[in-house]
Each structure stands twice: as C-alpha cells, then as structure tokens.
Design an enzyme around this catalytic site. Structure first.
Site, PDB file in Angstrom:
ATOM      1  N   TRP A   1      37.294  43.043  28.622  1.00 41.77           N
ATOM      2  CA  TRP A   1      37.897  43.688  29.788  1.00 41.77           C
ATOM      3  C   TRP A   1      39.336  44.119  29.476  1.00 41.77           C
ATOM      4  O   TRP A   1      40.083  43.379  28.840  1.00 41.77           O
ATOM      5  CB  TRP A   1      37.884  42.728  30.984  1.00 41.77           C
ATOM      6  CG  TRP A   1      38.339  43.401  32.251  1.00 41.77           C
ATOM      7  CD1 TRP A   1      37.571  44.095  33.127  1.00 41.77           C
ATOM      8  CD2 TRP A   1      39.678  43.457  32.760  1.00 41.77           C
ATOM      9  NE1 TRP A   1      38.348  44.585  34.153  1.00 41.77           N
ATOM     10  CE2 TRP A   1      39.645  44.212  33.953  1.00 41.77           C
ATOM     11  CE3 TRP A   1      40.909  42.960  32.328  1.00 41.77           C
ATOM     12  CZ2 TRP A   1      40.768  44.464  34.731  1.00 41.77           C
ATOM     13  CZ3 TRP A   1      42.051  43.220  33.097  1.00 41.77           C
ATOM     14  CH2 TRP A   1      41.971  43.963  34.284  1.00 41.77           C
TER      15      TRP A   1
ATOM     16  N   ASP B   1      35.661  36.466  44.288  1.00 39.44           N
ATOM     17  CA  ASP B   1      36.458  36.327  43.080  1.00 39.44           C
ATOM     18  C   ASP B   1      36.438  34.878  42.580  1.00 39.44           C
ATOM     19  O   ASP B   1      36.445  34.629  41.379  1.00 39.44           O
ATOM     20  CB  ASP B   1      37.893  36.728  43.456  1.00 39.44           C
ATOM     21  CG  ASP B   1      38.728  37.093  42.266  1.00 39.44           C
ATOM     22  OD1 ASP B   1      38.186  37.152  41.163  1.00 39.44           O
ATOM     23  OD2 ASP B   1      39.936  37.313  42.454  1.00 39.44           O
TER      24      ASP B   1
ATOM     25  N   TRP C   1      33.175  47.839  26.514  1.00 42.97           N
ATOM     26  CA  TRP C   1      33.059  46.995  27.709  1.00 42.97           C
ATOM     27  C   TRP C   1      32.770  47.835  28.958  1.00 42.97           C
ATOM     28  O   TRP C   1      33.362  48.892  29.163  1.00 42.97           O
ATOM     29  CB  TRP C   1      34.382  46.251  27.911  1.00 42.97           C
ATOM     30  CG  TRP C   1      34.492  45.596  29.248  1.00 42.97           C
ATOM     31  CD1 TRP C   1      34.957  46.168  30.412  1.00 42.97           C
ATOM     32  CD2 TRP C   1      34.109  44.266  29.584  1.00 42.97           C
ATOM     33  NE1 TRP C   1      34.893  45.257  31.439  1.00 42.97           N
ATOM     34  CE2 TRP C   1      34.378  44.078  30.953  1.00 42.97           C
ATOM     35  CE3 TRP C   1      33.575  43.202  28.847  1.00 42.97           C
ATOM     36  CZ2 TRP C   1      34.136  42.879  31.616  1.00 42.97           C
ATOM     37  CZ3 TRP C   1      33.329  42.013  29.508  1.00 42.97           C
ATOM     38  CH2 TRP C   1      33.607  41.859  30.872  1.00 42.97           C
TER      39      TRP C   1
ATOM     40  N   ASN D   1      32.212  47.089  33.389  1.00 41.41           N
ATOM     41  CA  ASN D   1      31.973  46.149  34.484  1.00 41.41           C
ATOM     42  C   ASN D   1      31.499  46.865  35.737  1.00 41.41           C
ATOM     43  O   ASN D   1      30.431  47.501  35.677  1.00 41.41           O
ATOM     44  CB  ASN D   1      33.096  45.119  34.672  1.00 41.41           C
ATOM     45  CG  ASN D   1      34.491  45.620  34.888  1.00 41.41           C
ATOM     46  OD1 ASN D   1      35.075  46.209  33.997  1.00 41.41           O
ATOM     47  ND2 ASN D   1      35.057  45.367  36.042  1.00 41.41           N
ATOM     48  N   ASP D   2      32.187  46.805  36.833  1.00 39.21           N
ATOM     49  CA  ASP D   2      31.624  47.196  38.132  1.00 39.21           C
ATOM     50  C   ASP D   2      31.025  48.604  38.182  1.00 39.21           C
ATOM     51  O   ASP D   2      31.605  49.544  37.637  1.00 39.21           O
ATOM     52  CB  ASP D   2      32.710  47.183  39.213  1.00 39.21           C
ATOM     53  CG  ASP D   2      33.622  45.990  39.146  1.00 39.21           C
ATOM     54  OD1 ASP D   2      33.369  45.066  38.370  1.00 39.21           O
ATOM     55  OD2 ASP D   2      34.611  45.990  39.898  1.00 39.21           O
TER      56      ASP D   2
ATOM     57  N   GLU E   1      36.249  40.743  46.633  1.00 42.90           N
ATOM     58  CA  GLU E   1      36.257  41.936  45.786  1.00 42.90           C
ATOM     59  C   GLU E   1      35.068  42.807  46.203  1.00 42.90           C
ATOM     60  O   GLU E   1      34.059  42.325  46.712  1.00 42.90           O
ATOM     61  CB  GLU E   1      36.095  41.554  44.304  1.00 42.90           C
ATOM     62  CG  GLU E   1      37.263  40.749  43.759  1.00 42.90           C
ATOM     63  CD  GLU E   1      37.231  40.592  42.240  1.00 42.90           C
ATOM     64  OE1 GLU E   1      38.264  40.828  41.613  1.00 42.90           O
ATOM     65  OE2 GLU E   1      36.177  40.231  41.690  1.00 42.90           O
TER      66      GLU E   1
ATOM     67  N   ARG F   1      42.122  45.472  47.285  1.00 44.53           N
ATOM     68  CA  ARG F   1      41.387  46.370  46.381  1.00 44.53           C
ATOM     69  C   ARG F   1      39.947  46.685  46.805  1.00 44.53           C
ATOM     70  O   ARG F   1      39.360  46.014  47.624  1.00 44.53           O
ATOM     71  CB  ARG F   1      41.386  45.834  44.958  1.00 44.53           C
ATOM     72  CG  ARG F   1      40.828  44.450  44.759  1.00 44.53           C
ATOM     73  CD  ARG F   1      41.027  44.060  43.273  1.00 44.53           C
ATOM     74  NE  ARG F   1      40.488  42.760  42.972  1.00 44.53           N
ATOM     75  CZ  ARG F   1      41.194  41.620  43.062  1.00 44.53           C
ATOM     76  NH1 ARG F   1      42.450  41.647  43.467  1.00 44.53           N
ATOM     77  NH2 ARG F   1      40.629  40.457  42.760  1.00 44.53           N
TER      78      ARG F   1
ATOM     79  N   TRP G   1      40.731  51.200  38.905  1.00 43.20           N
ATOM     80  CA  TRP G   1      39.798  50.155  39.293  1.00 43.20           C
ATOM     81  C   TRP G   1      38.744  50.653  40.281  1.00 43.20           C
ATOM     82  O   TRP G   1      38.643  51.838  40.556  1.00 43.20           O
ATOM     83  CB  TRP G   1      40.588  48.944  39.835  1.00 43.20           C
ATOM     84  CG  TRP G   1      41.300  48.200  38.728  1.00 43.20           C
ATOM     85  CD1 TRP G   1      41.339  48.513  37.385  1.00 43.20           C
ATOM     86  CD2 TRP G   1      42.088  47.026  38.886  1.00 43.20           C
ATOM     87  NE1 TRP G   1      42.085  47.595  36.702  1.00 43.20           N
ATOM     88  CE2 TRP G   1      42.562  46.673  37.590  1.00 43.20           C
ATOM     89  CE3 TRP G   1      42.453  46.227  39.973  1.00 43.20           C
ATOM     90  CZ2 TRP G   1      43.366  45.552  37.376  1.00 43.20           C
ATOM     91  CZ3 TRP G   1      43.251  45.116  39.758  1.00 43.20           C
ATOM     92  CH2 TRP G   1      43.704  44.787  38.480  1.00 43.20           C
TER      93      TRP G   1
END
Ligand code: DQQ
Length: 662
Positions: free
Chosen positions: A165, A352, A138, A140-141, A319, A264, A200
């Site tokens: 995730w 989000d 996986w 993501n960002d 986010e 965050r 993160w």
C-alpha cells in the site's frame, strides 16, 4: 469408498481412497488450459490477445491451449535453485501515519517463525484466472463503479510503484460483462496539493441527464482528508478515459469537531424529495463510528445537515460507507434514489478497527435525514457481515443495464508482505455479486455471483445422491481442481437430526471450535477444496449443525484454513457464521475456486465466506476436491455439479493505438 479416519495427521501413510468416479491419473500434469502472464511474451502477443479479447467480450468462448503461456513445468523445474533461505524481516507500518488503517498484511514469518521457502512455481500459481486484478502491483478498494454507454467501468485504489500500500492513485478498467476486462490508463493521479498524499476512495453518481460526477477523498500535502470533485473530460467517450479535477477543489474539508484524518470516502449521491443530492461521509467521534450527511445542488457547494444519518458506539472509524435501497417485493435492484412503499434501506460500514464490512437493514427517514435499523441488536458494525472471511471496503452500484445492484469488494492477501513483493502483486477483487433483500427471512441480504460468471463454465461433472457416512472422505474425480464453479446440496439423515434435537445444547462457533477436525453429532460435513491426493493440504468448506441454547437446531457455515498450506507464514484462521436454514430448505452451497481465492455462498447467498489460501502441494495438476463428513452420528447425502472454469481475458488496452467498438 470411505476413509474412516479422515482427519488424522496428514503425514501418516495414507492409502489413497477409491475415487467416487474413475481415478484421475494425471496428478502431476501441469494444467495447460490456463493462460499465464509471462512478461516477455506479452508485448509480442498483445496484438493477438486484443483480437481474442474482443472475441471474448462479444461472446465467443475461447479455450486456452497455448503451452507457451501456461507451461508450468518450466517454472517448476527452475524452482529448487531459487529457493531462498528463511528470511527475517520486520514489516513496515503502512497507512497509519497517513490516516488510514494498516493496509498491508502484518504477517511476515520473520519475527516468530521462518518464512516458508516459496518458489516461483508456487507463487505464480496463486495468481487468479477469472478475478479482476491489475497486471502488477498493489490494489485495494473498489472505487466509482458504474455502467456508462455500454461499458462497465471499474476504478480501484492502486499503487503504480509496488506490491504494497502507498502512492495511491485510481486504476481504471472497462468491461462489457464484468468478467473480461481491458485495463485503461490511470484515471486520476496524485498531482494536486489536495490529493498529493493519495487519491483515495470515492463514488460515482450518474445525473438524470447522463452526466457522470465523481467524488473522492484526497489526502492533502498535509495529510488532511478532504473531498474532491472530478468528471470525465469527454462525456461522449464511452471509455471515459480522461478525467478532470474541478478547479475549485476541495469541495469539502473536515467540519469542526471532526479529526482531519477521520473524514473520508463519499458515497454515491441520491436525490431527496426537495430535488437536492445527498451524500454521506464516514467518520468517528471518539469510538463512535458515524456517517455525516451533506446536501448539494451542484456537487460544488454543500450544506452539512444537523446530526448524522446514523452512528454506532464502539464501532470506530467508518470507512467506505454505503447507503442504498432494496425492494421488499422485487428481486431487481433499485436505483440509489428510489424510496417509498416497499423499500428498505441498507447502511454498510467498513470498520477500520476490525477490517470487516458490516451492514444492517432499516428505515430511512428522508425528511430528518436519519436511518434506523430494523433490529438495533444487529445494528451496523455489531451484527451482520457481508462476508465472514476476507472482504473489505466494498462498494455497491446500481446497474441500469440489467436492473440489479452489484457489490464489489476488495480481497486482500493473507500471506506475508515479503511473498507479495516477490510475486509483484497484491490483492484481488471478489467476483462482483448481485445483492437483494432475502424475501424469505426479511432480515438479511442475498449475495450471488453475477450471472455472467457462468459464461466461463466449461465441462461439468455431476454426482448424484452420494452417501457420505460418518467419518468418511470421498474423492470426486474431476481432474484438476484449481478453477471451479461448484454447486452442492446436502441432506442430513432425519433420524440423527431428531436425536440431536433431543440432546443437550452445544456451544459452537466456527472460529473457536476446532474447525473441520472437531467432530460433533451433526457436523462438520462439506467439501475439501484445494486438497492434494493425500490431503496434506486441504481447505474444508462445511456445515455444522448443533442444538442451540433456544433448543432449536442451528446451522453454521465455515471455512477452515488451518491445513490449507504447509507453509507457516500464511493466515490460517477458521472463518464462519450462523446461517438461517428455513423449513423445507436443503443445505446448499456454491463455491468458486480460482487458485488462491475460494468464495463460498451458503443458502443462496445468505452467508458468504471468502478466503485466500496458499497451498504449496495442492496446486496445478495436483489440486483435488473431496466431499467429507466428519460427523459422528449422521450420514449425509449430497448431490453436486462441478464445472471447470475458463480463464477471463484481463488485458491492457492502449487507447492511443486502437479503440474497441462500442
Ligand atoms: N482505503 C482508502 C481510504 C479508505 C480505505 C485509502 C479503506 O479512502 O478509507 O487507500 O480501505
């Protein structure tokens, strides 16, 4: 030749329309050009690959002819036996309890419909050839992109343990050209109490003395969101392989009044006129999305500024906020600290609540640490999106190498989680885009694939002044159509335009207006990509012109996924938006097709749509492309140039074995 009923049910007996060029005869031949990862061969071939990779990085174009790596027929022949029975599984919720939104596709096909019997051949086809992906699992960002000592660095949210995730750490890869990549060891793992539940998202700042600092969010052992500092262990290493976390972490904790799970994604820092570094961090208060502002001199201690840089009621948690300058005069990008005359500032938030990236252009008041949108009606989160398809948690960086601002965006899957687990991977990064202010409109950005992607162009086919009459579909004979770079222009019959301008106003929206199957006087018309010969599967990317409520003609740019696949357990939304077309401009589109991703850029990048599609028939050698015009009144004239695209080299690199030269 034309098909006068282009959008009738795909199951009817269709006579193949005559090709515009000569008919292609290899419908079912596997595409042998493309190199496919086959696990067992990877170890044996790694030495050879490394040599080839470096050749590619340093500019040699290499074609992929090796049938052992691309032998799709082998995969196909084994597939029938592997077809699973329809599966009923309830998807797990991932992320929400940890304090981020649902990161995994909720589509399962189990609850309301039977999952499609995907086979290995179909699933392997979905892996892309020139988009950034980890080898497995996986992603993501995008995180902390930067250019350092001759290398582009890309970090990303990564689950080393599976295709869903969770267990988030920082993956790391480097490239000379943003296209061919070397996977490096993980940059940061969850080994401290302050990031035990996840390393993160975060951003890089390059200080004037060339030192790199990284700020990132840690989800602590108690799932509190805190900000942490990290830096390269050896700044003389151009690959920045080893990272050290600051011993005084965390450097920021949620301030009073802010929920511990709503704090965050620190931005890249920029310099204020007082010589301090400033960052923003996304949050929310009730339903108002906000960006908190902090100043620092050393990245270790911070002063929170009063109020917020900006906030928008009703937009929910922000986010991955982004903040950067754009030039009103030059198309070059601006360093993040640039300010002054001729500079406007962009604020971006990833919402989000709806999982889209919104931006607005405005004015930055540095003294009061505030930002104001040029037009409050299209403020952040209620106006313009970077992309009207799938594109989230994006991050820009200033590329001092080529003086441009580059945007990375996470493109998630829109099939079922079950299919992702079977594939063993989930998510892509979009082709990095150069972003600049649209000088003609002054109200939007232009986004365009980085020029380096053109180095992958192979042979091209050109079609000039093709007349596409109302209700017709014209096949374009280009052979296999799974890895393409398409540039097309469309001109609409003037008389029809004038007539429509006199007609009644029509309400239109890509997403609710019946897609490419709804016929209007002046649309839809465009391209059908990833279609099979009988168009039982097809993904239309198209324009639609209507008379707007203000009496002017309005152009919409859409992608219709509703018939992209015969499988039912994939997302089939129709995407799109209004796009400005200025006096004297032709309608234009650029489309990058790379297996399961279709990225489309209209009017030089004024409006973009990224979709993930999962055909079951229009794959490998059976994938075709058509031009279509489903308007009722107007003929469209189109000219196109279509390149077959090479595959990029995206391979692991083991620094302990060998180092690439700078
Ligand atoms: N992804 C990260 C968060 C961020 C979110 C966690 C956006 O830092 O807010 O994987 O997708």
């Amino acid at each position: 030749m034309v098909d006068s009923q282009p959008f009738l049910s795909p199951s009817r007996d269709v006579l193949l329309p005559t090709s515009y060029g000569s008919l292609h005869d290899g419908a079912d031949k596997p595409d042998r050009r493309r190199r496919r990862p086959i696990k067992g061969l990877v170890a044996v071939a790694s030495g050879l690959l490394m040599v080839a990779l470096m050749a590619a990085i340093f500019g040699t174009k290499i074609r992929h002819e090796d049938p052992t790596n691309g032998n799709v027929s082998t995969l196909s022949s084994s597939t029938l036996r592997e077809q699973p029975a329809a599966v009923t599984v309830k998807p797990l919720s991932r992320g929400v309890s940890a304090g981020v939104s649902e990161k995994t596709n909720r589509l399962f096909g189990g609850e309301n419909s039977a999952a499609f019997p995907w086979n290995n051949s179909m699933l392997s086809w979905q892996r892309t050839a020139f988009h950034f992906q980890p080898e497995k699992n996986w992603m993501n960002d995008p995180n902390g992109p930067l250019f350092y000592k001759g290398w582009y660095h890309f970090f990303y949210q990564y689950n080393p343990n599976g295709a869903v995730w969770g267990n988030i750490v920082w993956g790391h890869a480097v490239s000379k050209d943003l296209i061919h990549w070397l996977h490096l060891p993980l940059a940061m793992v969850a080994d401290q109490w302050y990031d035990q539940n996840g390393v993160w998202s975060g951003s890089a700042t390059i200080l004037p003395d060339n030192r790199v600092v990284m700020l990132y969010t840690g989800s602590t052992n108690e799932s509190v969101q805190v900000q942490n500092l990290a830096y390269p262990v050896d700044p003389s290493d151009p690959l920045l392989i080893k990272w050290e976390k600051y011993s005084g972490n965390p450097v920021l904790v949620p301030p009073p009044g802010i929920n511990k799970k709503d704090f965050r994604d620190p931005t890249t820092a920029w310099l204020t006129s007082e010589g301090k570094w400033r960052i923003i961090i996304g949050s929310k208060i009730n339903k108002t999305g906000i960006s908190l502002v902090y100043d620092t001199l050393d990245f270790k201690t911070y002063e929170r500024l009063d109020g917020i840089l900006h906030g928008v009621p009703g937009t929910g948690m922000w986010e991955c906020a982004d903040f950067y300058p754009v030039s009103e005069v030059s198309n070059e990008g601006m360093e993040t600290s640039a300010n002054g005359l001729g500079v406007r500032h962009v604020v971006k938030a990833s919402l989000d609540d709806d999982r889209h990236d919104y931006y607005a252009i405005g004015t930055y008041d540095e003294k009061n640490s505030k930002w104001y949108p040029d037009n409050p009606k299209i403020d952040v989160g209620i106006g313009i999106r970077y992309d009207y398809g799938i594109f989230y948690a994006s991050k820009s960086f200033y590329d001092q190498n080529k003086r441009r601002r580059i945007l990375w965006g996470w493109i998630s899957e829109s099939d079922s989680e079950l299919a992702d687990v079977r594939k063993g991977w989930a998510s892509l990064q979009g082709i990095p885009r150069t972003i600049s202010l649209d000088k003609k409109t002054g109200t939007n950005l232009l986004q365009w694939p980085v020029e380096e992607v053109e180095s992958l162009r192979l042979t091209s086919s050109e079609f000039n002044d093709v007349q596409v009459t109302p209700g017709s579909v014209v096949p374009l004979d280009i052979g296999t159509a799974t890895q393409l770079d398409i540039v097309a222009e469309f001109e609409m019959d003037k008389k029809a335009l004038e007539e429509t301008a006199k007609a009644n106003y029509t309400e239109f929206s890509c997403s609710i207006s019946g897609g490419a199957w709804q016929r209007g006087a002046l649309g839809p018309f465009g391209l059908l990509v990833l279609a099979d010969d009988i168009r039982s599967e097809q993904t239309p990317v198209y324009f639609y012109i209507v008379k707007g409520s203000d009496g002017n003609l309005k152009t919409f740019f859409c992608t219709d996924q509703s018939r992209s696949s015969v499988a039912s357990d994939v997302n089939k939304q129709i995407y799109g938006s209004f796009v400005s077309v200025l006096e004297g401009e032709k309608l234009s589109v650029r489309i990058l097709v790379d297996h399961s991703i279709v990225e489309s850029f209209a009017q030089g990048g004024r409006a973009c749509i990224t979709s993930r599609v999962y055909p079951t028939r229009a794959i490998y050698g059976a994938a075709r492309i058509f031009v279509f015009n489903n308007a009722t009144e107007a003929t469209v004239t189109t000219s196109l140039k279509i390149w077959q695209m090479n595959s990029a080299f995206i391979r692991p690199f083991h620094p302990e074995k060998k180092r690439p030269s700078n």
